[in-house]
Design an enzyme around this catalytic site. Structure first.
Site, mmCIF file in Angstrom:
data_model
loop_
_atom_site.group_PDB
_atom_site.id
_atom_site.type_symbol
_atom_site.label_atom_id
_atom_site.label_comp_id
_atom_site.label_asym_id
_atom_site.label_seq_id
_atom_site.Cartn_x
_atom_site.Cartn_y
_atom_site.Cartn_z
ATOM 1 N N ILE A 57 0.881 -1.166 0.000
ATOM 2 C CA ILE A 57 0.000 0.000 0.000
ATOM 3 C C ILE A 57 0.918 1.215 0.000
ATOM 4 O O ILE A 57 1.895 1.258 0.750
ATOM 5 C CB ILE A 57 -0.988 0.010 1.199
ATOM 6 C CG1 ILE A 57 -1.911 1.220 1.123
ATOM 7 C CG2 ILE A 57 -0.278 -0.109 2.520
ATOM 8 C CD1 ILE A 57 -3.113 1.154 2.065
ATOM 9 N N ALA A 58 0.625 2.166 -0.889
ATOM 10 C CA ALA A 58 1.491 3.338 -1.001
ATOM 11 C C ALA A 58 0.707 4.528 -1.527
ATOM 12 O O ALA A 58 -0.194 4.374 -2.355
ATOM 13 C CB ALA A 58 2.664 3.041 -1.930
ATOM 14 N N ILE A 59 1.072 5.693 -1.032
ATOM 15 C CA ILE A 59 0.539 6.970 -1.483
ATOM 16 C C ILE A 59 1.742 7.837 -1.866
ATOM 17 O O ILE A 59 2.756 7.835 -1.162
ATOM 18 C CB ILE A 59 -0.275 7.672 -0.364
ATOM 19 C CG1 ILE A 59 -1.446 6.798 0.117
ATOM 20 C CG2 ILE A 59 -0.749 9.057 -0.819
ATOM 21 C CD1 ILE A 59 -2.563 6.590 -0.870
ATOM 22 N N GLU A 92 2.948 -7.143 6.542
ATOM 23 C CA GLU A 92 4.249 -6.854 7.145
ATOM 24 C C GLU A 92 4.509 -5.363 7.000
ATOM 25 O O GLU A 92 4.167 -4.766 5.986
ATOM 26 C CB GLU A 92 5.392 -7.623 6.457
ATOM 27 C CG GLU A 92 5.426 -9.099 6.755
ATOM 28 C CD GLU A 92 4.681 -9.918 5.695
ATOM 29 O OE1 GLU A 92 4.244 -9.337 4.685
ATOM 30 O OE2 GLU A 92 4.528 -11.134 5.899
ATOM 31 N N ASN A 151 8.611 2.110 10.455
ATOM 32 C CA ASN A 151 7.503 2.851 9.850
ATOM 33 C C ASN A 151 6.358 3.037 10.855
ATOM 34 O O ASN A 151 5.307 2.404 10.770
ATOM 35 C CB ASN A 151 7.011 2.158 8.580
ATOM 36 C CG ASN A 151 6.108 3.044 7.753
ATOM 37 O OD1 ASN A 151 5.609 4.062 8.225
ATOM 38 N ND2 ASN A 151 5.893 2.641 6.512
ATOM 39 N N TYR A 187 -2.501 1.187 10.752
ATOM 40 C CA TYR A 187 -2.995 -0.192 10.840
ATOM 41 C C TYR A 187 -3.659 -0.447 12.198
ATOM 42 O O TYR A 187 -4.667 -1.142 12.271
ATOM 43 C CB TYR A 187 -1.872 -1.191 10.592
ATOM 44 C CG TYR A 187 -1.155 -0.967 9.268
ATOM 45 C CD1 TYR A 187 -1.839 -0.490 8.144
ATOM 46 C CD2 TYR A 187 0.201 -1.210 9.143
ATOM 47 C CE1 TYR A 187 -1.183 -0.271 6.947
ATOM 48 C CE2 TYR A 187 0.859 -1.001 7.932
ATOM 49 C CZ TYR A 187 0.172 -0.529 6.839
ATOM 50 O OH TYR A 187 0.811 -0.315 5.656
#
Length: 150
Positions: free
Chosen positions: A74-76, A108, A113, A120
């Protein structure tokens, strides 16, 4: 602008935009070929993009096998972080997992981070273990986080 947000299934034509997000977000980026294989050859893969005012600014992937789901990534884009887009995308992924009968969701995350870990935790994920030296770029440990969603 009206800051329109759309979350939709990733298409092959999205890969170039997704690669921009990937390269700006991760020190060890996936290749175009990996995304192509995920979209065309992996029956367990479910990938989505998030558009902000018509531009792809993030994406997320999920594997669903029976009643288990694993967030693959998942990335923005860094320039769009802080707008709750990651939260919206993660919520969409959890909803998608639920409607597909998933009972457990895991992922993971880098030990360093903290921002992602906080996100999460908002969705009920808790640490379940450590994968030592998981990340190949710097040998950083990964925290395995999971939640029962049913």
């Amino acid at each position: 602008m009206n800051n329109e947000i759309i979350i939709r299934k990733m298409a092959l034509t999205d890969i170039d935009a997704v690669m921009r997000v990937e390269k700006e977000s991760f020190s060890t980026a996936w290749t175009m070929e990996i995304f192509y294989q995920e979209l065309t050859e992996n029956p367990h893969a479910h990938y989505f993009v998030i558009e902000y005012n018509g531009n792809i600014v993030g994406y997320a992937g999920l594997w669903i096998v029976f009643d288990d789901a694993q967030i693959t990534n998942i990335a923005i884009l860094p320039s769009y972080r802080g707008k709750k887009l990651g939260e919206r995308l993660f919520q969409h992924m959890m909803h998608h997992a639920l409607i597909h009968g998933v009972c457990r969701l895991s992922l993971e995350v880098r030990q360093s981070n903290i921002v992602a870990q906080k996100l999460y935790r908002k969705f009920g994920l808790v640490p379940g273990g450590i994968r030592k030296h998981y990340y190949t770029d710097n040998q950083e440990d990964a925290i395995v986080m999971w939640v029962n969603i049913k």
